[in-house]
Design an enzyme around this catalytic site. Structure first.
Site, PDB file in Angstrom:
ATOM      1  N   GLU A 164      -4.968  -3.648  -4.433  1.00 30.35           N
ATOM      2  CA  GLU A 164      -4.346  -3.699  -3.085  1.00 30.35           C
ATOM      3  C   GLU A 164      -5.306  -3.156  -2.024  1.00 30.35           C
ATOM      4  O   GLU A 164      -4.932  -2.392  -1.131  1.00 30.35           O
ATOM      5  CB  GLU A 164      -2.998  -2.977  -3.077  1.00 30.35           C
ATOM      6  N   ARG A 173       0.824  -1.216   0.000  1.00 29.15           N
ATOM      7  CA  ARG A 173       0.000   0.000   0.000  1.00 29.15           C
ATOM      8  C   ARG A 173       0.856   1.264   0.000  1.00 29.15           C
ATOM      9  O   ARG A 173       0.478   2.275  -0.603  1.00 29.15           O
ATOM     10  CB  ARG A 173      -0.974  -0.044   1.178  1.00 29.15           C
TER      11      ARG A 173
HETATM   12  C1  LIG Z   1      -5.778  -4.810 -12.585  1.00 31.95           C
HETATM   13  C2  LIG Z   1      -5.904  -5.514 -11.268  1.00 31.95           C
HETATM   14  C3  LIG Z   1      -4.787  -6.138 -10.721  1.00 31.95           C
HETATM   15  C4  LIG Z   1      -4.904  -6.868  -9.539  1.00 31.95           C
HETATM   16  N1  LIG Z   1      -3.830  -7.565  -9.065  1.00 31.95           N
HETATM   17  C5  LIG Z   1      -4.009  -8.451  -8.035  1.00 31.95           C
HETATM   18  C6  LIG Z   1      -2.961  -9.358  -7.662  1.00 31.95           C
HETATM   19  O1  LIG Z   1      -1.857  -9.328  -8.189  1.00 31.95           O
HETATM   20  N2  LIG Z   1      -3.227 -10.280  -6.680  1.00 31.95           N
HETATM   21  C7  LIG Z   1      -4.428 -10.359  -6.062  1.00 31.95           C
HETATM   22  O2  LIG Z   1      -4.595 -11.209  -5.192  1.00 31.95           O
HETATM   23  N3  LIG Z   1      -5.443  -9.490  -6.387  1.00 31.95           N
HETATM   24  C8  LIG Z   1      -5.263  -8.563  -7.350  1.00 31.95           C
HETATM   25  N4  LIG Z   1      -6.288  -7.713  -7.741  1.00 31.95           N
HETATM   26  C9  LIG Z   1      -7.573  -7.814  -7.059  1.00 31.95           C
HETATM   27  C10 LIG Z   1      -7.953  -6.567  -6.281  1.00 31.95           C
HETATM   28  O3  LIG Z   1      -7.197  -6.465  -5.108  1.00 31.95           O
HETATM   29  C11 LIG Z   1      -9.476  -6.623  -6.051  1.00 31.95           C
HETATM   30  O4  LIG Z   1     -10.067  -6.332  -7.302  1.00 31.95           O
HETATM   31  C12 LIG Z   1      -9.952  -5.657  -5.014  1.00 31.95           C
HETATM   32  O5  LIG Z   1      -9.488  -6.053  -3.752  1.00 31.95           O
HETATM   33  C13 LIG Z   1     -11.477  -5.537  -4.960  1.00 31.95           C
HETATM   34  O6  LIG Z   1     -12.122  -6.760  -5.036  1.00 31.95           O
HETATM   35  P1  LIG Z   1     -13.319  -6.958  -6.098  1.00 31.95           P
HETATM   36  O7  LIG Z   1     -12.788  -6.514  -7.409  1.00 31.95           O
HETATM   37  O8  LIG Z   1     -13.831  -8.327  -5.979  1.00 31.95           O
HETATM   38  O9  LIG Z   1     -14.426  -5.905  -5.663  1.00 31.95           O
HETATM   39  P2  LIG Z   1     -15.571  -6.119  -4.549  1.00 31.95           P
HETATM   40  O10 LIG Z   1     -14.976  -6.634  -3.299  1.00 31.95           O
HETATM   41  O11 LIG Z   1     -16.694  -6.871  -5.145  1.00 31.95           O
HETATM   42  O12 LIG Z   1     -16.023  -4.611  -4.313  1.00 31.95           O
HETATM   43  C14 LIG Z   1     -16.981  -3.942  -5.129  1.00 31.95           C
HETATM   44  C15 LIG Z   1     -17.252  -2.575  -4.494  1.00 31.95           C
HETATM   45  O13 LIG Z   1     -17.804  -2.754  -3.178  1.00 31.95           O
HETATM   46  C16 LIG Z   1     -17.025  -2.042  -2.235  1.00 31.95           C
HETATM   47  N5  LIG Z   1     -17.036  -2.787  -0.971  1.00 31.95           N
HETATM   48  C17 LIG Z   1     -16.847  -4.121  -0.765  1.00 31.95           C
HETATM   49  N6  LIG Z   1     -16.949  -4.418   0.525  1.00 31.95           N
HETATM   50  C18 LIG Z   1     -17.180  -3.242   1.178  1.00 31.95           C
HETATM   51  C19 LIG Z   1     -17.382  -2.890   2.551  1.00 31.95           C
HETATM   52  N7  LIG Z   1     -17.330  -3.800   3.528  1.00 31.95           N
HETATM   53  N8  LIG Z   1     -17.623  -1.573   2.846  1.00 31.95           N
HETATM   54  C20 LIG Z   1     -17.663  -0.643   1.852  1.00 31.95           C
HETATM   55  N9  LIG Z   1     -17.480  -0.921   0.550  1.00 31.95           N
HETATM   56  C21 LIG Z   1     -17.242  -2.208   0.226  1.00 31.95           C
HETATM   57  C22 LIG Z   1     -15.635  -1.944  -2.841  1.00 31.95           C
HETATM   58  O14 LIG Z   1     -14.883  -0.874  -2.289  1.00 31.95           O
HETATM   59  C23 LIG Z   1     -15.986  -1.733  -4.305  1.00 31.95           C
HETATM   60  O15 LIG Z   1     -16.280  -0.380  -4.521  1.00 31.95           O
HETATM   61  C24 LIG Z   1      -6.159  -6.926  -8.874  1.00 31.95           C
HETATM   62  C25 LIG Z   1      -7.268  -6.251  -9.408  1.00 31.95           C
HETATM   63  C26 LIG Z   1      -7.156  -5.564 -10.586  1.00 31.95           C
HETATM   64  C27 LIG Z   1      -8.380  -4.900 -11.169  1.00 31.95           C
END
Ligand SMILES: Cc1cc2nc3c(=O)[nH]c(=O)nc-3n(C[C@H](O)[C@H](O)[C@H](O)COP(=O)(O)OP(=O)(O)OC[C@H]3O[C@@H](n4cnc5c(N)ncnc54)[C@H](O)[C@@H]3O)c2cc1C
Length: 380
Positions: free
Chosen positions: A363, A243
């Site tokens: 992240e 981060r």
């Molecule tokens: C280009 C890219 C590279 C990445 N690289 C990696 C990697 O190398 N390794 C890895 O492990 N992951 C990786 N990620 C995954 C990334 O960390 C996740 O996409 C991210 O943590 C969000 O998860 P999600 O996409 O499932 O969204 P979701 O969890 O479904 O969230 C959707 C929305 O809901 C909100 N939300 C969810 N829960 C809450 C809550 N409790 N309170 C308020 N708001 C909430 C979120 O902020 C978001 O706005 C990558 C993602 C991308 C797009």
């Protein structure tokens, strides 16, 4: 007094990274973005130039830099292209769990060959149904004699197609929640491991991001990091450093957008004057400069706590959401300052705005990072 001036050594790191970025990244950044090309050749050059594996200790083949010194390099590389810089820097996240939970023998076995060869690895936590709620992951690990059998599917894994190995998080029993999660090092050539969908992204298009599929993958016991059930803790420790790194990516993107806007505002003439002299845009530029400086300071602060061996989970989360929100705001303003031209692919600011968006998502989304920081505040 707090002295924020850089030492000669720090200026040297900054200069090395700036010169590398200007020579090797800036000239090709728009092309790599357009064609979504993996920057394998640039990674090789960055390794040769001593710009990879920044924070990994020297005894394990890294440069052994602190987080503040690493951020001097990362800011320069990300100001040129955050996606290419992200591929150069991926090992810090991928190897974070090994540094957090691995034995000395494991660190030597996994990190030295990776760092010496210039190869890259991946961090495999996220799943389709376990994004922000990463602790609910379902990839299973079953102990059978002297090895585990892994089954499941990871998504959004940066560098998945090119990784030499993956730090994979899998659960012994989903009912145990985060306490059931273990961390494993899984080599690319493991039987049953394959790459699924490669994501076609809005921005950061030189970043390779894909699914990792695990079907009856056998992982020897000695490739589990730490004890059973400690994996989630190692993931979170890796994300603390990650981060601070992403906060610095926000600084680099925002700085590039500000510098492009200032140059444009000095040379674009409307109503017989440089547009930067109009108060509306002049104040916008002043706000952008202040935002970039404050984002850099909050990232350095979190990094310096880590460098002094202090806890920095809250400060890392704060730096991440603050600096990346700055990146988004500053890049949107940069497009506005460029008017219609800013909305075209002929100008860098269009790319910067798309690139900035991702920094608010990966992240831990900025909502989740606010929850981390807010939770820490309430716990006192
Ligand atoms: C280009 C890219 C590279 C990445 N690289 C990696 C990697 O190398 N390794 C890895 O492990 N992951 C990786 N990620 C995954 C990334 O960390 C996740 O996409 C991210 O943590 C969000 O998860 P999600 O996409 O499932 O969204 P979701 O969890 O479904 O969230 C959707 C929305 O809901 C909100 N939300 C969810 N829960 C809450 C809550 N409790 N309170 C308020 N708001 C909430 C979120 O902020 C978001 O706005 C990558 C993602 C991308 C797009």
């Amino acid at each position: 007094m707090i002295d924020l001036s850089l030492s000669e050594e720090q200026k040297g790191l900054q200069k090395l990274a700036k010169e590398f970025a200007q020579k090797e990244i800036t000239p090709v950044a728009l092309q790599y973005d357009k064609e979504s090309t993996f920057p394998g050749d640039i990674i090789k050059k960055a390794h040769a130039a001593g710009l990879m594996n920044l924070t990994c200790p020297k005894e394990y083949g890294g440069l052994g830099l602190g987080l503040v010194n690493a951020s001097l390099i990362t800011e320069e590389l990300t100001a040129a292209c955050v996606a290419i810089a992200g591929m150069i820097g991926i090992n810090s996240l991928a190897c974070g769990p090994i540094l957090a939970g691995g034995s000395d023998e494991q660190k030597r076995r996994f990190l030295i060959p990776l760092n010496q060869s210039g190869k890259t690895a991946s961090f495999g936590l996220t799943e389709r149904e376990a994004g922000s709620d990463a602790g609910s992951l379902k990839t299973g690990a079953k102990l059978e004699g002297d090895h585990y059998v892994l089954n499941g599917q990871k998504c959004f894994i940066t560098n998945a197609s090119y990784a030499a190995f993956y730090t994979i998080f899998a659960t012994l029993d989903p009912a145990k929640g985060t306490k059931g999660i273990c961390a494993f090092v899984v080599p690319r050539e493991a039987q049953g491991l394959s790459i699924g969908k490669i994501e076609d992204k809005m921005g950061q298009r030189a970043l390779n991001v894909a699914e990792v599929i695990l079907e009856n993958v056998i992982v020897p016991r000695e490739d589990r990091l730490g004890n059973e059930g400690e994996g989630f803790k190692f993931a979170m420790e890796a994300l603390d450093e990650g981060r601070v790194n992403i906060a610095t990516c926000g600084v680099g993107i925002a700085r590039a957008a500000f510098e492009a806007s200032l140059a444009y505002a000095k040379t674009r003439i409307q109503f017989g004057k440089a547009i930067g002299t109009f108060q509306a845009l002049n104040f916008m530029l002043a706000d952008m400069a202040a935002a970039v400086d404050s984002a850099r300071l909050i990232a350095w602060y979190a990094g310096s706590l880590a460098d002094h061996g202090k806890r920095y989970t809250r400060e890392a989360a704060q730096a991440k959401f603050y600096a990346t929100d700055v990146a988004m705001r500053v890049t949107m303003d940069a497009v506005q300052i460029h008017g219609g031209y800013g909305y075209t692919k002929d100008y860098l600011v269009e790319k910067l705005m798309r690139d900035a968006k991702l920094t608010q998502i990966y992240e831990g989304t900025n909502q989740i990072n606010r929850m981390v920081a807010g939770g820490a505040l309430m716990r006192g």
